[in-house]
Enzyme design. Structure first.
Site, PDB file in Angstrom:
ATOM      1  N   LYS A  11      46.752  42.105  51.988  1.00 54.07           N
ATOM      2  CA  LYS A  11      47.350  40.990  51.245  1.00 54.07           C
ATOM      3  C   LYS A  11      48.473  40.300  52.048  1.00 54.07           C
ATOM      4  O   LYS A  11      48.987  40.874  53.029  1.00 54.07           O
ATOM      5  CB  LYS A  11      47.872  41.513  49.900  1.00 54.07           C
ATOM      6  CG  LYS A  11      46.756  42.042  48.980  1.00 54.07           C
ATOM      7  CD  LYS A  11      47.316  42.492  47.634  1.00 54.07           C
ATOM      8  CE  LYS A  11      46.210  42.956  46.708  1.00 54.07           C
ATOM      9  NZ  LYS A  11      46.724  43.330  45.358  1.00 54.07           N
ATOM     10  N   TYR A  51      39.573  36.852  41.490  1.00 54.55           N
ATOM     11  CA  TYR A  51      40.280  37.603  40.449  1.00 54.55           C
ATOM     12  C   TYR A  51      39.914  37.133  39.032  1.00 54.55           C
ATOM     13  O   TYR A  51      40.684  37.375  38.091  1.00 54.55           O
ATOM     14  CB  TYR A  51      41.792  37.491  40.656  1.00 54.55           C
ATOM     15  CG  TYR A  51      42.328  38.422  41.741  1.00 54.55           C
ATOM     16  CD1 TYR A  51      42.239  39.808  41.599  1.00 54.55           C
ATOM     17  CD2 TYR A  51      42.929  37.929  42.890  1.00 54.55           C
ATOM     18  CE1 TYR A  51      42.735  40.670  42.572  1.00 54.55           C
ATOM     19  CE2 TYR A  51      43.436  38.786  43.870  1.00 54.55           C
ATOM     20  CZ  TYR A  51      43.328  40.156  43.704  1.00 54.55           C
ATOM     21  OH  TYR A  51      43.816  41.017  44.658  1.00 54.55           O
ATOM     22  N   ARG A  87      39.983  54.170  47.457  1.00 57.38           N
ATOM     23  CA  ARG A  87      40.959  54.111  46.344  1.00 57.38           C
ATOM     24  C   ARG A  87      42.058  55.173  46.553  1.00 57.38           C
ATOM     25  O   ARG A  87      43.222  54.940  46.263  1.00 57.38           O
ATOM     26  CB  ARG A  87      40.270  54.327  44.982  1.00 57.38           C
ATOM     27  CG  ARG A  87      39.289  53.249  44.548  1.00 57.38           C
ATOM     28  CD  ARG A  87      39.884  51.922  44.161  1.00 57.38           C
ATOM     29  NE  ARG A  87      40.836  51.944  43.070  1.00 57.38           N
ATOM     30  CZ  ARG A  87      41.347  50.843  42.514  1.00 57.38           C
ATOM     31  NH1 ARG A  87      40.989  49.629  42.961  1.00 57.38           N
ATOM     32  NH2 ARG A  87      42.207  50.911  41.544  1.00 57.38           N
ATOM     33  N   ARG A 104      49.714  51.838  49.979  1.00 55.97           N
ATOM     34  CA  ARG A 104      50.657  51.135  49.097  1.00 55.97           C
ATOM     35  C   ARG A 104      52.047  51.762  49.134  1.00 55.97           C
ATOM     36  O   ARG A 104      53.058  51.068  49.031  1.00 55.97           O
ATOM     37  CB  ARG A 104      50.087  51.060  47.683  1.00 55.97           C
ATOM     38  CG  ARG A 104      48.998  49.987  47.588  1.00 55.97           C
ATOM     39  CD  ARG A 104      48.268  50.008  46.296  1.00 55.97           C
ATOM     40  NE  ARG A 104      47.526  48.770  46.058  1.00 55.97           N
ATOM     41  CZ  ARG A 104      46.654  48.604  45.075  1.00 55.97           C
ATOM     42  NH1 ARG A 104      46.424  49.593  44.237  1.00 55.97           N
ATOM     43  NH2 ARG A 104      46.025  47.462  44.924  1.00 55.97           N
ATOM     44  N   ASN A 114      51.447  44.515  46.600  1.00 55.66           N
ATOM     45  CA  ASN A 114      51.158  45.924  46.890  1.00 55.66           C
ATOM     46  C   ASN A 114      50.256  46.134  48.102  1.00 55.66           C
ATOM     47  O   ASN A 114      49.494  47.097  48.155  1.00 55.66           O
ATOM     48  CB  ASN A 114      50.608  46.606  45.639  1.00 55.66           C
ATOM     49  CG  ASN A 114      49.395  45.889  45.089  1.00 55.66           C
ATOM     50  OD1 ASN A 114      48.883  44.957  45.706  1.00 55.66           O
ATOM     51  ND2 ASN A 114      48.913  46.331  43.941  1.00 55.66           N
ATOM     52  N   HIS A 117      44.134  45.238  48.555  1.00 58.70           N
ATOM     53  CA  HIS A 117      43.171  45.283  47.452  1.00 58.70           C
ATOM     54  C   HIS A 117      42.083  46.285  47.823  1.00 58.70           C
ATOM     55  O   HIS A 117      41.744  46.438  48.988  1.00 58.70           O
ATOM     56  CB  HIS A 117      42.522  43.898  47.256  1.00 58.70           C
ATOM     57  CG  HIS A 117      41.270  43.963  46.425  1.00 58.70           C
ATOM     58  ND1 HIS A 117      41.305  43.974  45.054  1.00 58.70           N
ATOM     59  CD2 HIS A 117      39.952  44.077  46.778  1.00 58.70           C
ATOM     60  CE1 HIS A 117      40.055  44.075  44.595  1.00 58.70           C
ATOM     61  NE2 HIS A 117      39.216  44.131  45.618  1.00 58.70           N
ATOM     62  N   GLU A 128      32.049  41.785  46.007  1.00 56.62           N
ATOM     63  CA  GLU A 128      33.227  41.324  46.754  1.00 56.62           C
ATOM     64  C   GLU A 128      32.910  41.128  48.239  1.00 56.62           C
ATOM     65  O   GLU A 128      33.365  40.156  48.851  1.00 56.62           O
ATOM     66  CB  GLU A 128      34.380  42.323  46.550  1.00 56.62           C
ATOM     67  CG  GLU A 128      34.876  42.299  45.108  1.00 56.62           C
ATOM     68  CD  GLU A 128      35.905  43.371  44.783  1.00 56.62           C
ATOM     69  OE1 GLU A 128      36.256  44.186  45.659  1.00 56.62           O
ATOM     70  OE2 GLU A 128      36.367  43.386  43.624  1.00 56.62           O
TER      71      GLU A 128
HETATM   72  P1  GDP Z   1      44.297  47.535  41.503  1.00 58.39           P
HETATM   73  O1  GDP Z   1      42.827  47.780  41.283  1.00 58.39           O
HETATM   74  O2  GDP Z   1      45.072  48.784  41.771  1.00 58.39           O
HETATM   75  O3  GDP Z   1      44.556  46.474  42.553  1.00 58.39           O
HETATM   76  O4  GDP Z   1      44.944  46.986  40.137  1.00 58.39           O
HETATM   77  P2  GDP Z   1      44.454  45.925  39.021  1.00 58.39           P
HETATM   78  O5  GDP Z   1      42.975  45.659  39.159  1.00 58.39           O
HETATM   79  O6  GDP Z   1      44.971  46.409  37.718  1.00 58.39           O
HETATM   80  O7  GDP Z   1      45.279  44.606  39.378  1.00 58.39           O
HETATM   81  C1  GDP Z   1      44.857  43.725  40.396  1.00 58.39           C
HETATM   82  C2  GDP Z   1      46.071  43.215  41.137  1.00 58.39           C
HETATM   83  O8  GDP Z   1      46.866  42.426  40.252  1.00 58.39           O
HETATM   84  C3  GDP Z   1      47.037  44.297  41.634  1.00 58.39           C
HETATM   85  O9  GDP Z   1      46.633  44.893  42.852  1.00 58.39           O
HETATM   86  C4  GDP Z   1      48.336  43.515  41.773  1.00 58.39           C
HETATM   87  O10 GDP Z   1      48.373  42.752  42.988  1.00 58.39           O
HETATM   88  C5  GDP Z   1      48.244  42.560  40.596  1.00 58.39           C
HETATM   89  N1  GDP Z   1      48.982  43.094  39.440  1.00 58.39           N
HETATM   90  C6  GDP Z   1      48.663  44.141  38.639  1.00 58.39           C
HETATM   91  N2  GDP Z   1      49.590  44.337  37.686  1.00 58.39           N
HETATM   92  C7  GDP Z   1      50.541  43.372  37.887  1.00 58.39           C
HETATM   93  C8  GDP Z   1      51.766  43.030  37.226  1.00 58.39           C
HETATM   94  O11 GDP Z   1      52.178  43.657  36.258  1.00 58.39           O
HETATM   95  N3  GDP Z   1      52.463  41.958  37.736  1.00 58.39           N
HETATM   96  C9  GDP Z   1      52.019  41.239  38.812  1.00 58.39           C
HETATM   97  N4  GDP Z   1      52.749  40.207  39.265  1.00 58.39           N
HETATM   98  N5  GDP Z   1      50.871  41.526  39.456  1.00 58.39           N
HETATM   99  C10 GDP Z   1      50.144  42.574  39.005  1.00 58.39           C
END
Ligand code: GDP
Length: 143
Positions: A11, A51, A87, A104, A114, A117, A128
């Site tokens: 990212k 997304y 993961r 991370r 973070n 992805h 993807e």
């Molecule tokens: P991942 O699979 O661990 O990447 O998590 P998710 O699928 O739940 O979320 C996708 C991405 O959205 C995350 O990697 C973060 O970059 C972003 N994200 C998730 N939760 C938050 C949040 O509470 N605030 C913000 N700003 N971004 C978030």
């Protein structure tokens, strides 16, 4: 265990910190082959499409803004059990809760920014990879 492919984005925050090479090196150390990798800046449309599943989440706008603010590296990875193994190497969404030694934990800033992805299922990994590497940019899986 089956050889699988998964998808990674390094990212904008990690690219800004010049950690793209470190992330790729760590992935190779952990047994992943880098099948394809390119640097690009995501357009708003591409980030929103990628997304789309998060469209209803309150942080969607912030996420798209973050992902489009600078270059990323999109990466297709392969190894045994790649989806689950990546993961694990990636770590929890919130870097503060991620295990020591994960990408991370090492390079992430906060729950939004973070560092990387990673696909959450084999089915999504296929979608993807083909979203960013259309046609035969990544060789089809043998057999
Ligand atoms: P991942 O699979 O661990 O990447 O998590 P998710 O699928 O739940 O979320 C996708 C991405 O959205 C995350 O990697 C973060 O970059 C972003 N994200 C998730 N939760 C938050 C949040 O509470 N605030 C913000 N700003 N971004 C978030």
């Amino acid at each position: 265990m089956a050889v699988e492919r998964t998808f990674c984005i390094i990212k904008p925050d990690a690219v800004e910190k010049k950690k793209a090479g470190a992330v790729l090196a760590l992935l190779e150390e952990k047994g992943f082959s880098i099948l394809a990798c390119k640097r690009m800046t995501l357009s708003k449309d591409v980030a929103e499409g990628f997304y789309a599943v998060h469209k209803a989440r309150p942080f969607f706008g912030e996420l798209v803004q973050f992902m489009t603010r600078g270059p990323v590296f999109v990466v297709a990875l392969e190894r045994e059990n790649a989806v689950a193994e990546y993961r694990k190497v990636m770590g929890a969404t919130d870097p503060a809760k991620a295990d020591e030694g994960t990408i991370r934990k090492l390079y992430g800033g906060n729950v939004g920014e973070n560092a990387v992805h990673g696909s959450d299922s084999l089915e999504n990994a296929k979608i993807e990879i083909s979203y960013f590497f259309p046609g035969n940019e990544v060789a089809p899986v043998a057999g």
